[in-house]
Design a protein around this motif. Sequence first.
Motif, PDB file in Angstrom:
ATOM      1  N   ARG A 175      45.246  19.113  38.445  1.00 32.50           N
ATOM      2  CA  ARG A 175      45.571  18.745  37.066  1.00 32.50           C
ATOM      3  C   ARG A 175      44.315  18.566  36.211  1.00 32.50           C
ATOM      4  O   ARG A 175      44.363  18.758  34.996  1.00 32.50           O
ATOM      5  CB  ARG A 175      46.422  17.483  37.048  1.00 32.50           C
ATOM      6  N   ALA A 176      43.211  18.203  36.856  1.00 31.67           N
ATOM      7  CA  ALA A 176      41.967  18.047  36.106  1.00 31.67           C
ATOM      8  C   ALA A 176      41.297  19.397  35.827  1.00 31.67           C
ATOM      9  O   ALA A 176      40.626  19.559  34.797  1.00 31.67           O
ATOM     10  CB  ALA A 176      41.000  17.148  36.877  1.00 31.67           C
ATOM     11  N   LEU A 177      41.486  20.377  36.705  1.00 34.82           N
ATOM     12  CA  LEU A 177      40.750  21.642  36.616  1.00 34.82           C
ATOM     13  C   LEU A 177      41.541  22.785  35.980  1.00 34.82           C
ATOM     14  O   LEU A 177      40.954  23.721  35.418  1.00 34.82           O
ATOM     15  CB  LEU A 177      40.297  22.073  38.019  1.00 34.82           C
ATOM     16  N   PHE A 178      42.861  22.748  36.062  1.00 32.79           N
ATOM     17  CA  PHE A 178      43.690  23.876  35.617  1.00 32.79           C
ATOM     18  C   PHE A 178      43.784  23.869  34.085  1.00 32.79           C
ATOM     19  O   PHE A 178      44.395  22.991  33.484  1.00 32.79           O
ATOM     20  CB  PHE A 178      45.076  23.771  36.234  1.00 32.79           C
ATOM     21  N   THR A 179      43.170  24.861  33.452  1.00 33.81           N
ATOM     22  CA  THR A 179      43.199  24.996  31.994  1.00 33.81           C
ATOM     23  C   THR A 179      43.714  26.380  31.621  1.00 33.81           C
ATOM     24  O   THR A 179      43.923  27.240  32.486  1.00 33.81           O
ATOM     25  CB  THR A 179      41.796  24.789  31.394  1.00 33.81           C
ATOM     26  N   HIS A 180      43.885  26.609  30.329  1.00 31.80           N
ATOM     27  CA  HIS A 180      44.440  27.883  29.890  1.00 31.80           C
ATOM     28  C   HIS A 180      43.465  29.036  30.054  1.00 31.80           C
ATOM     29  O   HIS A 180      43.884  30.205  30.089  1.00 31.80           O
ATOM     30  CB  HIS A 180      44.872  27.786  28.415  1.00 31.80           C
ATOM     31  N   ASP A 181      42.164  28.730  30.174  1.00 27.72           N
ATOM     32  CA  ASP A 181      41.183  29.813  30.195  1.00 27.72           C
ATOM     33  C   ASP A 181      40.373  29.908  31.485  1.00 27.72           C
ATOM     34  O   ASP A 181      39.557  30.832  31.633  1.00 27.72           O
ATOM     35  CB  ASP A 181      40.226  29.675  29.007  1.00 27.72           C
ATOM     36  N   ILE A 182      40.543  29.021  32.437  1.00 23.22           N
ATOM     37  CA  ILE A 182      39.763  29.107  33.666  1.00 23.22           C
ATOM     38  C   ILE A 182      40.256  30.287  34.510  1.00 23.22           C
ATOM     39  O   ILE A 182      41.458  30.452  34.724  1.00 23.22           O
ATOM     40  CB  ILE A 182      39.832  27.790  34.473  1.00 23.22           C
ATOM     41  N   PRO A 183      39.360  31.156  34.963  1.00 25.88           N
ATOM     42  CA  PRO A 183      39.776  32.241  35.858  1.00 25.88           C
ATOM     43  C   PRO A 183      40.377  31.652  37.145  1.00 25.88           C
ATOM     44  O   PRO A 183      39.838  30.701  37.714  1.00 25.88           O
ATOM     45  CB  PRO A 183      38.475  32.998  36.140  1.00 25.88           C
ATOM     46  N   LEU A 184      41.470  32.210  37.599  1.00 25.55           N
ATOM     47  CA  LEU A 184      42.145  31.658  38.778  1.00 25.55           C
ATOM     48  C   LEU A 184      41.283  31.711  40.042  1.00 25.55           C
ATOM     49  O   LEU A 184      41.334  30.777  40.858  1.00 25.55           O
ATOM     50  CB  LEU A 184      43.482  32.366  38.993  1.00 25.55           C
ATOM     51  N   PRO A 185      40.469  32.774  40.248  1.00 27.16           N
ATOM     52  CA  PRO A 185      39.572  32.735  41.411  1.00 27.16           C
ATOM     53  C   PRO A 185      38.573  31.582  41.344  1.00 27.16           C
ATOM     54  O   PRO A 185      38.278  30.945  42.364  1.00 27.16           O
ATOM     55  CB  PRO A 185      38.864  34.095  41.351  1.00 27.16           C
ATOM     56  N   THR A 240      59.664  41.977  44.638  1.00 24.03           N
ATOM     57  CA  THR A 240      58.236  42.022  44.927  1.00 24.03           C
ATOM     58  C   THR A 240      57.814  40.735  45.623  1.00 24.03           C
ATOM     59  O   THR A 240      58.164  39.645  45.166  1.00 24.03           O
ATOM     60  CB  THR A 240      57.406  42.184  43.639  1.00 24.03           C
ATOM     61  N   HIS A 241      57.090  40.870  46.729  1.00 25.92           N
ATOM     62  CA  HIS A 241      56.510  39.717  47.410  1.00 25.92           C
ATOM     63  C   HIS A 241      55.055  39.573  46.953  1.00 25.92           C
ATOM     64  O   HIS A 241      54.268  40.525  47.090  1.00 25.92           O
ATOM     65  CB  HIS A 241      56.575  39.882  48.931  1.00 25.92           C
ATOM     66  N   LEU A 242      54.726  38.416  46.403  1.00 27.74           N
ATOM     67  CA  LEU A 242      53.380  38.189  45.875  1.00 27.74           C
ATOM     68  C   LEU A 242      52.479  37.722  47.011  1.00 27.74           C
ATOM     69  O   LEU A 242      52.349  36.525  47.278  1.00 27.74           O
ATOM     70  CB  LEU A 242      53.438  37.160  44.736  1.00 27.74           C
ATOM     71  N   LYS A 243      51.860  38.669  47.667  1.00 23.60           N
ATOM     72  CA  LYS A 243      51.150  38.408  48.921  1.00 23.60           C
ATOM     73  C   LYS A 243      49.773  37.794  48.708  1.00 23.60           C
ATOM     74  O   LYS A 243      49.230  37.776  47.596  1.00 23.60           O
ATOM     75  CB  LYS A 243      51.029  39.713  49.709  1.00 23.60           C
ATOM     76  N   SER A 244      49.216  37.331  49.811  1.00 23.42           N
ATOM     77  CA  SER A 244      47.949  36.595  49.784  1.00 23.42           C
ATOM     78  C   SER A 244      46.768  37.518  49.498  1.00 23.42           C
ATOM     79  O   SER A 244      46.721  38.665  49.961  1.00 23.42           O
ATOM     80  CB  SER A 244      47.749  35.883  51.122  1.00 23.42           C
ATOM     81  N   GLN A 245      45.794  36.986  48.723  1.00 22.30           N
ATOM     82  CA  GLN A 245      44.550  37.720  48.466  1.00 22.30           C
ATOM     83  C   GLN A 245      43.343  37.072  49.143  1.00 22.30           C
ATOM     84  O   GLN A 245      42.275  37.672  49.210  1.00 22.30           O
ATOM     85  CB  GLN A 245      44.259  37.796  46.962  1.00 22.30           C
ATOM     86  N   CYS A 246      43.486  35.822  49.596  1.00 24.57           N
ATOM     87  CA  CYS A 246      42.338  35.141  50.195  1.00 24.57           C
ATOM     88  C   CYS A 246      42.819  34.115  51.221  1.00 24.57           C
ATOM     89  O   CYS A 246      44.030  33.876  51.355  1.00 24.57           O
ATOM     90  CB  CYS A 246      41.482  34.455  49.118  1.00 24.57           C
ATOM     91  N   VAL A 247      41.887  33.522  51.931  1.00 22.61           N
ATOM     92  CA  VAL A 247      42.222  32.536  52.963  1.00 22.61           C
ATOM     93  C   VAL A 247      42.670  31.233  52.304  1.00 22.61           C
ATOM     94  O   VAL A 247      42.511  31.028  51.095  1.00 22.61           O
ATOM     95  CB  VAL A 247      41.014  32.260  53.890  1.00 22.61           C
ATOM     96  N   PRO A 257      34.592  36.702  47.994  1.00 21.00           N
ATOM     97  CA  PRO A 257      35.012  37.122  46.650  1.00 21.00           C
ATOM     98  C   PRO A 257      36.369  37.842  46.659  1.00 21.00           C
ATOM     99  O   PRO A 257      36.680  38.615  47.560  1.00 21.00           O
ATOM    100  CB  PRO A 257      33.891  38.070  46.218  1.00 21.00           C
ATOM    101  N   PHE A 258      37.153  37.577  45.645  1.00 20.99           N
ATOM    102  CA  PHE A 258      38.460  38.217  45.496  1.00 20.99           C
ATOM    103  C   PHE A 258      38.848  38.182  44.021  1.00 20.99           C
ATOM    104  O   PHE A 258      38.205  37.509  43.211  1.00 20.99           O
ATOM    105  CB  PHE A 258      39.522  37.506  46.349  1.00 20.99           C
ATOM    106  N   LYS A 259      39.904  38.899  43.676  1.00 22.67           N
ATOM    107  CA  LYS A 259      40.390  38.941  42.302  1.00 22.67           C
ATOM    108  C   LYS A 259      41.853  38.511  42.252  1.00 22.67           C
ATOM    109  O   LYS A 259      42.590  38.667  43.225  1.00 22.67           O
ATOM    110  CB  LYS A 259      40.256  40.352  41.726  1.00 22.67           C
ATOM    111  N   GLU A 260      42.238  37.984  41.083  1.00 25.59           N
ATOM    112  CA  GLU A 260      43.646  37.642  40.895  1.00 25.59           C
ATOM    113  C   GLU A 260      44.442  38.924  40.658  1.00 25.59           C
ATOM    114  O   GLU A 260      43.871  39.960  40.283  1.00 25.59           O
ATOM    115  CB  GLU A 260      43.829  36.676  39.720  1.00 25.59           C
TER     116      GLU A 260
END
Length: 339
Positions: A175-185, A240-247, A257-260
């Motif tokens: 809740r402290a870190l999630f903002t409208h502009d922070i990249p999800l990675p 569609t199954h939204l599968k994992s991109q990282c550990v 490194p990974f991308k959303e």
Amino acid sequence: TRRRRPAGSRGPEERGALMSKVQAAVQNAVIPDRVRAGSPGQSLAAEVNERSGAGLSRCYQCGACANGCPFVQAMDYTPNQVIRLLQFGLRQEALKKELELAARMQQKLIPDNNLMPIESNLVVTGFYYPHYEVGGDYYDCIRLSDTQTGFCIADVSGKGISAALLMSNFQAALRALFTHDIPLPLLTEKLNKLTNANASGEKFITAFLARYDKTSGILEYVNAGHNPPVLYNASDGRITHLKSQCVAIGMLDEIPPFKEDKIHIEGYSKLVCYTDGLSDLKGDDGKEILTKEIIKNILNDDPVKINIRNMLDKLGIPLTNPGLFDDVSIMAVDLFADK
């Protein structure tokens, strides 16, 4: 002398069962402000008589004849042993009360369905059931801007108090870190560092983080080792199954490194996020149900809230399913893109 049993006294199994009755009885007993230590040679019956102020004809625990009362007849106990059992019962009761309070506090960290968004473009509903009094599951829905909404569902490894403590810390950090502009990675990396600092590698958190812009219809997401959420496009029937991109978060000191990923929502779609307490349940064939029941129930035009309620009723969650062995959490979303 201590009260002795007649010939043919109870065997180990029966004595064990009666011991359980004694422990259940002493948990409800009330110890006076000053507990009498008692004489080492005094019988349990005499102890009950003095502590209750009643004759042995009626035991103060059950009101029945003392000769038939499990509290009196269970075993040969000295008064000091009885007092220790009483004290143990009080400690257990105090712990139970603390867990009940912790469960109420943790429930406040989970969004109330009455406060979830219900709008023309977005309707969110949730279901939360901890296997014990407290658990390690978590989901949230956060308003990030006038057009953007953030979603998260997470599952801390393990169960019980330790998982609940880490979950509450994760909730505060998100809740402290999630903002409208922070990249999800970047958000995932920050959460990973905080989790490592707090858990020291002893636990990890699987998480699905998403952000939806109702104006553009773009759903961007990161799946960090979590069960793949199910996205149903009602216009073409595509699943569609939204599968994992990282550990998982907290599994490594640094996440490679990974991308959303991004999906364009067109028309009406349903998104169902869940924890493994649901997908690991066994079906009639003895195999894990995975996402079968979710898909079976959402292939229609009914609101996803009704779909989830029907699915839970069919699976007997939380009251009648004997195979339920873990926390179960679900967050489901009706998505309507602006045209």
